[in-house]
Design an enzyme around this catalytic site. Structure first.
Site, PDB file in Angstrom:
ATOM      1  N   SER A 155      11.660   8.389  -3.319  1.00 51.94           N
ATOM      2  CA  SER A 155      11.198   7.385  -2.351  1.00 51.94           C
ATOM      3  C   SER A 155      12.089   7.474  -1.123  1.00 51.94           C
ATOM      4  O   SER A 155      13.238   7.939  -1.211  1.00 51.94           O
ATOM      5  CB  SER A 155      11.340   5.983  -2.961  1.00 51.94           C
ATOM      6  OG  SER A 155      11.130   4.989  -1.970  1.00 51.94           O
ATOM      7  N   TYR A 168      16.071  -0.624  -7.225  1.00 49.74           N
ATOM      8  CA  TYR A 168      15.048   0.401  -6.927  1.00 49.74           C
ATOM      9  C   TYR A 168      15.695   1.548  -6.148  1.00 49.74           C
ATOM     10  O   TYR A 168      15.479   2.720  -6.453  1.00 49.74           O
ATOM     11  CB  TYR A 168      13.907  -0.253  -6.145  1.00 49.74           C
ATOM     12  CG  TYR A 168      12.714   0.638  -5.880  1.00 49.74           C
ATOM     13  CD1 TYR A 168      11.770   0.895  -6.869  1.00 49.74           C
ATOM     14  CD2 TYR A 168      12.519   1.219  -4.629  1.00 49.74           C
ATOM     15  CE1 TYR A 168      10.664   1.703  -6.619  1.00 49.74           C
ATOM     16  CE2 TYR A 168      11.414   2.030  -4.370  1.00 49.74           C
ATOM     17  CZ  TYR A 168      10.492   2.265  -5.373  1.00 49.74           C
ATOM     18  OH  TYR A 168       9.401   3.060  -5.121  1.00 49.74           O
TER      19      TYR A 168
HETATM   20  N1  LIG Z   1       3.535   3.078  -2.885  1.00 47.31           N
HETATM   21  C1  LIG Z   1       4.641   3.270  -2.194  1.00 47.31           C
HETATM   22  O1  LIG Z   1       4.815   2.773  -1.069  1.00 47.31           O
HETATM   23  C2  LIG Z   1       5.723   4.146  -2.777  1.00 47.31           C
HETATM   24  C3  LIG Z   1       6.755   4.551  -1.927  1.00 47.31           C
HETATM   25  C4  LIG Z   1       7.764   5.354  -2.436  1.00 47.31           C
HETATM   26  C5  LIG Z   1       7.732   5.755  -3.757  1.00 47.31           C
HETATM   27  N2  LIG Z   1       6.720   5.341  -4.567  1.00 47.31           N
HETATM   28  C6  LIG Z   1       6.743   5.788  -5.963  1.00 47.31           C
HETATM   29  O2  LIG Z   1       5.531   6.436  -6.275  1.00 47.31           O
HETATM   30  C7  LIG Z   1       5.325   6.373  -7.688  1.00 47.31           C
HETATM   31  C8  LIG Z   1       3.887   5.930  -7.954  1.00 47.31           C
HETATM   32  O3  LIG Z   1       3.764   4.572  -7.535  1.00 47.31           O
HETATM   33  P1  LIG Z   1       2.446   3.991  -6.904  1.00 47.31           P
HETATM   34  O4  LIG Z   1       2.757   3.638  -5.519  1.00 47.31           O
HETATM   35  O5  LIG Z   1       1.310   4.884  -7.196  1.00 47.31           O
HETATM   36  O6  LIG Z   1       2.370   2.613  -7.729  1.00 47.31           O
HETATM   37  P2  LIG Z   1       1.283   2.010  -8.732  1.00 47.31           P
HETATM   38  O7  LIG Z   1       1.834   0.718  -9.201  1.00 47.31           O
HETATM   39  O8  LIG Z   1      -0.063   2.051  -8.119  1.00 47.31           O
HETATM   40  O9  LIG Z   1       1.233   3.066  -9.929  1.00 47.31           O
HETATM   41  C9  LIG Z   1       2.255   3.161 -10.881  1.00 47.31           C
HETATM   42  C10 LIG Z   1       1.629   3.540 -12.218  1.00 47.31           C
HETATM   43  O10 LIG Z   1       2.704   3.716 -13.152  1.00 47.31           O
HETATM   44  C11 LIG Z   1       2.343   3.109 -14.371  1.00 47.31           C
HETATM   45  N3  LIG Z   1       3.538   2.741 -15.113  1.00 47.31           N
HETATM   46  C12 LIG Z   1       4.414   1.749 -14.808  1.00 47.31           C
HETATM   47  N4  LIG Z   1       5.361   1.670 -15.746  1.00 47.31           N
HETATM   48  C13 LIG Z   1       5.094   2.645 -16.657  1.00 47.31           C
HETATM   49  C14 LIG Z   1       5.719   3.058 -17.840  1.00 47.31           C
HETATM   50  N5  LIG Z   1       6.820   2.436 -18.291  1.00 47.31           N
HETATM   51  N6  LIG Z   1       5.196   4.087 -18.534  1.00 47.31           N
HETATM   52  C15 LIG Z   1       4.062   4.712 -18.092  1.00 47.31           C
HETATM   53  N7  LIG Z   1       3.413   4.340 -16.973  1.00 47.31           N
HETATM   54  C16 LIG Z   1       3.930   3.334 -16.257  1.00 47.31           C
HETATM   55  C17 LIG Z   1       1.528   1.895 -13.967  1.00 47.31           C
HETATM   56  O11 LIG Z   1       0.725   1.409 -15.032  1.00 47.31           O
HETATM   57  C18 LIG Z   1       0.720   2.437 -12.792  1.00 47.31           C
HETATM   58  O12 LIG Z   1      -0.498   2.984 -13.227  1.00 47.31           O
HETATM   59  C19 LIG Z   1       6.378   5.410  -8.226  1.00 47.31           C
HETATM   60  O13 LIG Z   1       7.445   6.158  -8.761  1.00 47.31           O
HETATM   61  C20 LIG Z   1       6.839   4.682  -6.985  1.00 47.31           C
HETATM   62  O14 LIG Z   1       8.151   4.193  -7.115  1.00 47.31           O
HETATM   63  C21 LIG Z   1       5.708   4.559  -4.105  1.00 47.31           C
END
Ligand SMILES: NC(=O)c1ccc[n+]([C@@H]2O[C@H](COP(=O)([O-])OP(=O)(O)OC[C@H]3O[C@@H](n4cnc5c(N)ncnc54)[C@H](O)[C@@H]3O)[C@@H](O)[C@H]2O)c1
Length: 264
Positions: A155, A168
């Site tokens: 991130s 985080y």
């Molecule tokens: N969306 C943003 O702005 C952003 C920015 C930087 C990094 N990220 C990272 O991107 C990645 C994906 O996030 P996203 O934005 O798609 O969020 P999201 O919440 O849409 O998706 C996350 C998914 O992970 C699953 N999950 C959560 N805990 C879990 C566990 N213990 N075991 C298995 N599955 C699990 C959830 O059920 C969900 O389907 C994450 O690592 C997040 O930190 C997101």
């Protein structure tokens, strides 16, 4: 020729789901893994079983070899079972993507409820370590010359000090460190380790971040990103698709910003 085989955690929605669809369109066999249930430590919903099933259905329109697997990335045995499932179904593993992640905070670090802090560290950092422990040996079981790919989602928070999101930030900086070291460890094996560092991307994590910061909605994060818009999850998945494929063969240990300039 046998299709390349990928396993993707966090596959029920967001960036993980977009990556399942991207790799399916490229003809990969994909095991879509998610906990598919809410996390009792966290106040916002996780991806559900219905969402995971919908992603799998959509991906099957592009590739017949798509499976779903329910596993919590905090549980090393469950993650090992997921890797075994991919190998048993399709004869090996070429790509593992650690996309599962959660967010919590919204108050100073010392006031964050301990179970929320634990969830953030255990899912975002230990979850990636658990996938590496199970998936890297599977990637190395492919015979040479290999083109195995271990991919993680860090991130912009890995390098920026984001207030009220200290755990985080710590977890994501940990992911970046892990990828640097793993890339060196894998050396000339033919398996590489790389990550993307997304900026504000339009998924439920960003909605929860908006709630934590008392913002009206996720779109409010556009103002802090030089591109002045939030990213679409498919834009992040596009870079993961590249990293999963042959074009990234010279890259290892890299943490690639996909952030509309947020980290600058
Ligand atoms: N969306 C943003 O702005 C952003 C920015 C930087 C990094 N990220 C990272 O991107 C990645 C994906 O996030 P996203 O934005 O798609 O969020 P999201 O919440 O849409 O998706 C996350 C998914 O992970 C699953 N999950 C959560 N805990 C879990 C566990 N213990 N075991 C298995 N599955 C699990 C959830 O059920 C969900 O389907 C994450 O690592 C997040 O930190 C997101």
């Amino acid at each position: 020729m046998t299709a390349r085989v990928a396993l993707i955690t966090g596959a029920a929605r967001g960036i993980g789901a977009a990556t399942v669809l991207r790799l399916a369109r490229q003809g990969y066999a994909v095991l879509a893994v998610d906990r598919a249930s809410d996390d009792p430590a966290l106040p916002y919903p996780m991806g559900g079983a219905d969402e995971l099933a919908a992603v799998v259905r959509a991906a099957r329109e592009h590739s017949p070899e798509i499976g779903e697997f329910v596993a919590d990335v905090r549980d090393p045995a469950a993650v090992a079972d997921a890797v075994a499932e991919a190998e048993n179904r399709w004869g090996g593993l070429d790509v593992a993507v650690a996309a599962a992640g959660v967010i919590a905070g919204g108050v100073p670090l010392w006031e964050v409820p301990p179970d929320q802090e634990r969830a953030v560290l255990e899912v975002n950092l230990n979850g990636v370590l658990n996938l590496a422990r199970a998936a890297v040996p599977a990637l190395l079981r492919r015979s040479r010359p290999r083109s195995g790919r271990f991919l993680a989602i860090a991130s912009a928070a890995a390098t920026r000090g984001l207030p009220m999101l200290a755990a985080y930030c710590a977890a994501k900086a940990g992911v970046a460190g892990l990828i640097h070291a793993l890339g060196v460890e894998l050396g000339d094996s033919g398996v590489t380790a790389n990550a993307v560092s997304p900026g504000s991307t339009d998924t439920p994590i960003l909605e929860e971040s908006a709630r934590l910061y008392d913002l009206s909605d996720a779109a409010a994060f556009a103002a802090q990103q030089p591109m002045r818009r939030v990213l679409d999850p498919d834009e992040v998945a596009a870079v993961l698709e590249f990293l999963a494929g042959p074009g990234s063969s010279a890259m290892t240990g890299a943490v690639v910003p996909v952030d509309g300039g947020l980290a600058l």
